[in-house]
Design a protein around this motif. Structure first.
Motif, mmCIF file in Angstrom:
data_model
loop_
_atom_site.group_PDB
_atom_site.id
_atom_site.type_symbol
_atom_site.label_atom_id
_atom_site.label_comp_id
_atom_site.label_asym_id
_atom_site.label_seq_id
_atom_site.Cartn_x
_atom_site.Cartn_y
_atom_site.Cartn_z
ATOM 1 N N TYR A 151 -20.370 33.410 21.552
ATOM 2 C CA TYR A 151 -20.720 34.763 22.232
ATOM 3 C C TYR A 151 -19.429 35.761 22.225
ATOM 4 O O TYR A 151 -18.793 35.051 22.528
ATOM 5 N N VAL A 152 -19.624 37.206 21.650
ATOM 6 C CA VAL A 152 -18.326 37.779 21.183
ATOM 7 C C VAL A 152 -18.457 39.030 21.957
ATOM 8 O O VAL A 152 -19.801 39.985 22.347
ATOM 9 N N TYR A 153 -17.797 39.326 22.394
ATOM 10 C CA TYR A 153 -17.570 40.918 22.980
ATOM 11 C C TYR A 153 -15.745 41.522 22.213
ATOM 12 O O TYR A 153 -15.114 41.056 22.480
ATOM 13 N N PHE A 154 -16.626 42.313 21.755
ATOM 14 C CA PHE A 154 -15.623 42.733 20.222
ATOM 15 C C PHE A 154 -15.223 44.532 21.186
ATOM 16 O O PHE A 154 -15.973 45.296 21.393
ATOM 17 N N ARG A 155 -13.912 44.578 21.288
ATOM 18 C CA ARG A 155 -13.443 46.572 21.582
ATOM 19 C C ARG A 155 -12.485 46.715 20.771
ATOM 20 O O ARG A 155 -11.430 46.353 20.081
ATOM 21 N N GLN A 156 -12.783 47.800 20.132
ATOM 22 C CA GLN A 156 -11.919 48.418 19.163
ATOM 23 C C GLN A 156 -11.944 49.687 19.982
ATOM 24 O O GLN A 156 -13.421 50.827 20.125
ATOM 25 N N VAL A 157 -10.292 50.586 20.259
ATOM 26 C CA VAL A 157 -10.722 51.742 21.323
ATOM 27 C C VAL A 157 -8.976 52.471 19.971
ATOM 28 O O VAL A 157 -8.225 51.391 19.486
ATOM 29 N N LYS A 158 -8.778 53.829 19.911
ATOM 30 C CA LYS A 158 -7.569 54.278 20.302
ATOM 31 C C LYS A 158 -6.466 54.034 20.532
ATOM 32 O O LYS A 158 -7.282 53.945 21.383
ATOM 33 N N ASP A 159 -5.546 53.679 19.870
ATOM 34 C CA ASP A 159 -4.259 52.720 20.785
ATOM 35 C C ASP A 159 -2.957 53.460 19.712
ATOM 36 O O ASP A 159 -2.080 52.567 18.681
ATOM 37 N N SER A 160 -2.071 54.483 20.633
ATOM 38 C CA SER A 160 -1.307 55.080 19.164
ATOM 39 C C SER A 160 -0.404 54.040 19.930
ATOM 40 O O SER A 160 1.327 54.328 18.069
ATOM 41 N N SER A 161 -0.223 53.370 20.811
ATOM 42 C CA SER A 161 1.083 52.092 20.637
ATOM 43 C C SER A 161 0.657 51.483 20.088
ATOM 44 O O SER A 161 2.179 50.183 19.726
#
Length: 604
Positions: A151-161
């Motif tokens: 069971y997966v919770y995936f996060r993809q967000v912009k991150d300049s670091s």
């Protein structure tokens, strides 16, 4: 987002010295945790390696670099061995299945699930508590000996670091329990917090799960985690279909007030089936017959929910074929499923990569789903299309199949669902309507089989104490088909169509084999229990022993003991009073034997 074919995942970096999840002995570390989860994994994206396994918790869970048989025994100290329950599967498979592929373009937070085969085949040695729980839940919810759920919770967000410009990480719960609703709710609580606070948060959550009671069938449980109490009802075979959500039993004063989940496993069927409502009955037939089916969806969330919805529409029948809610080209079974040298396997595959259109073009049924729509109107229904119209590129949504349904479509159901949507009825009510329709359809199909199977059981009056019980008569397909004229599905279902043709094809499917084996096993156990009761109710055991040889008397003792062991292991439906009487009979018979035989039979 997929790493290259040669990419290798990082080794697991769990917390050193974390206690083992291997045992379920009272008070043992991680005993209760392992009743719910095998382990928790964190998968991240590494610029050089692609998907990489960053953390496994508890840290001693077994993940292999390649397909090998599971090591069932671990040396604990010189001269000692302890049975382990470590999950054994490929690190690379976990990594690839925990990320949407590059075609999905999932931004923000996404939840989905997958199902993965255990390396080395099924695990034969289970803890007794697992077997006891499985004996009480519906067959469709029993643990699987050769597969895990992820069971997966995936996060993809912009991150300049981050050098690549995006934060990409998945939190994965690995379990043998098919409780998709429960684990999705759990992930929605812990994943956002974990992405902010990392390991300390995860350790605290796992410690809380280790305090949860075992998932015993028929019980309503309060499961505290991160300041929230999830209240769930563990399904039981005794539950009535379509029963109402569990009430708060004796916990009205619980603070905080519990979050009540209406089900641990049922998805929103109406939402899942919205684009294919016009073809639900045909899809039900394809599932019933165990036909190979590919679901090509725009995201892992859509593909996994559609596959799980399809496999659940046969309840109360157990889905006996293989299925993969989310499958990628990197999976170790890719070649096995895509080969053209043999017929496609009985598998339901959920995929998102259009490459599968070309690779699986020889499969008989392909369901292409478009992007989900958020409007209140019913999405445009996919059309039935011939497989010859399947294009390698830019394939339009549709159900590509040459299959002709045996039963007529239930237009009244579709009208009721459309009317409910127009009147803005809650989705859960429409799901209940759809689920009830599928349940009644399956029951109408199965009831004649159940009635015929019951007629094969020997009469109780033919079971005598001191003779071998009679055998269950063989299932004869022609006899069954002839019985449909006066006891067929037409008695409980209004749908017209070629029911005989559907049964004939069903006899060739894995689901008939699975159903028959399960029912025959249950009937054999019932027969064995009735024979044990007949022996225990006999009043003349001393008279019976008078003209019997020692060999025959010893044989009776051994058989009674064997059945006692099986009954105590919840494998025989026998009353406690019968068990007590059987123990008394064994003592009576043993006392009648010579001393030397008594010593042998009484030795541990």
């Amino acid at each position: 987002m997929d790493a290259g074919p040669g990419a290798a995942p990082h080794p697991a970096r769990g917390r050193p010295g974390a206690p083992s999840s291997a045992t379920r002995a009272p008070g043992a570390p991680w005993a209760r945790f392992s009743a719910w989860l095998e382990c928790v994994c964190v998968v991240t994206f590494d610029l050089e390696l692609g998907q990489a396994l960053e953390l496994v918790y508890p840290s001693d869970s077994r993940l292999t670099d390649k397909e090998v048989g599971p090591a069932l025994w671990e040396r604990t100290s010189p001269g000692e061995q302890a049975l382990t329950r470590f999950p054994v599967f490929q690190k690379s498979s976990i990594c690839y299945l925990s990320f949407p592929d590059s075609h999905s373009g999932c931004l923000g937070d996404t939840q989905f699930s997958f199902r993965i085969r255990q390396c080395g085949g099924q695990r034969h040695l289970w803890h007794p508590d697992d077997r006891h729980c499985d004996s009480g839940v519906p067959v469709s919810l029993q643990r699987e000996p050769a597969h895990y759920f992820g069971y997966v919770y995936f996060r993809q967000v912009k991150d300049s670091s981050v050098k690549r410009g995006y934060f990409q990480k998945s939190l994965v719960l690995v379990s043998r329990l098919p409780f998709v609703r429960l684990f999705q709710a759990l992930l929605s609580l812990i994943a956002p917090e974990y992405f902010d606070k990392l390991v300390p948060c995860l350790e605290a959550v796992c410690s809380e799960i280790d305090q949860w009671p075992d998932p015993m069938p028929g019980q309503t449980l309060n499961l505290p985690v991160m300041g929230v109490v999830l209240q769930v009802h563990i399904p039981s075979r005794a539950d009535k279909p379509e029963s109402s959500p569990p009430k708060q039993c004796g916990h009205e004063n619980l603070l905080p007030a519990p979050v009540v989940l209406s089900s641990v496993h049922e998805l929103d069927l109406f939402r899942c089936f919205q684009p294919v409502l016009a073809h639900v009955q045909m899809l039900w037939e394809l599932m019933l017959l165990g036909e190979p089916l590919v679901v090509l969806a725009p995201s892992p969330a859509v593909s996994s929910e559609m596959v799980l919805a399809l496999t659940s529409c046969l309840q109360p029948l157990k889905f006996c074929c293989d299925y993969r809610p989310y499958f990628t080209v990197h999976d170790s079974e890719f070649k096995e499923f895509t080969t053209r040298t043999q017929a496609p396997p009985n598998v339901v595959l959920g995929v998102t990569n259009p490459f599968f259109i070309k690779t699986l073009q020889h499969w008989p049924h392909i369901l292409r789903i478009g992007e989900p729509r958020m409007s209140g109107d019913l999405p445009k229904q996919v059309k039935l299309k011939k497989p010859s119209r399947l294009k390698t590129l830019d394939t339009k949504p549709g159900l590509y199949t040459a299959y002709t349904a045996h039963l007529h479509r239930d237009k009244a159901l579709l009208r009721r669902l459309l009317k409910g949507l127009q009147r803005e009825r809650p989705s859960d009510l429409l799901s209940a309507l759809l689920r009830r329709h599928l349940l009644e359809l399956t029951q109408s199909f199965i009831i004649p089989l159940e009635h015929y199977m019951a007629s094969l059981m020997p009469l109780q009056k033919s079971i005598t104490p001191w003779k071998t019980p009679p055998q269950i008569r063989p299932f004869r397909q022609d006899d069954f088909l002839r019985s449909l004229e006066h006891s067929g599905p037409q008695l409980t279902c209004m749908l017209k169509g070629d029911w005989l043709g559907l049964y004939r094809r069903f006899f060739k499917s894995p689901h008939f084999d699975g159903w028959y084996r399960q029912r025959h096993k249950e009937m054999a156990q019932k027969l064995e229990a009735l024979h044990l009761e007949a022996i225990c109710e006999a009043q003349n055991i001393e008279i019976w022993m008078k003209d019997k040889s020692e060999v025959e008397v010893v044989d009776l003792v051994l058989k009674l003991r064997e059945r006692l062991v099986r009954a105590q292991g919840h494998q025989l439906p026998v009353k406690e009073a019968t068990l007590k009487r059987a123990r008394l009979y064994i003592e009576t018979v043993v006392r009648s034997l010579p001393t030397d035989l008594q010593v042998v039979l009484c030795s541990p």
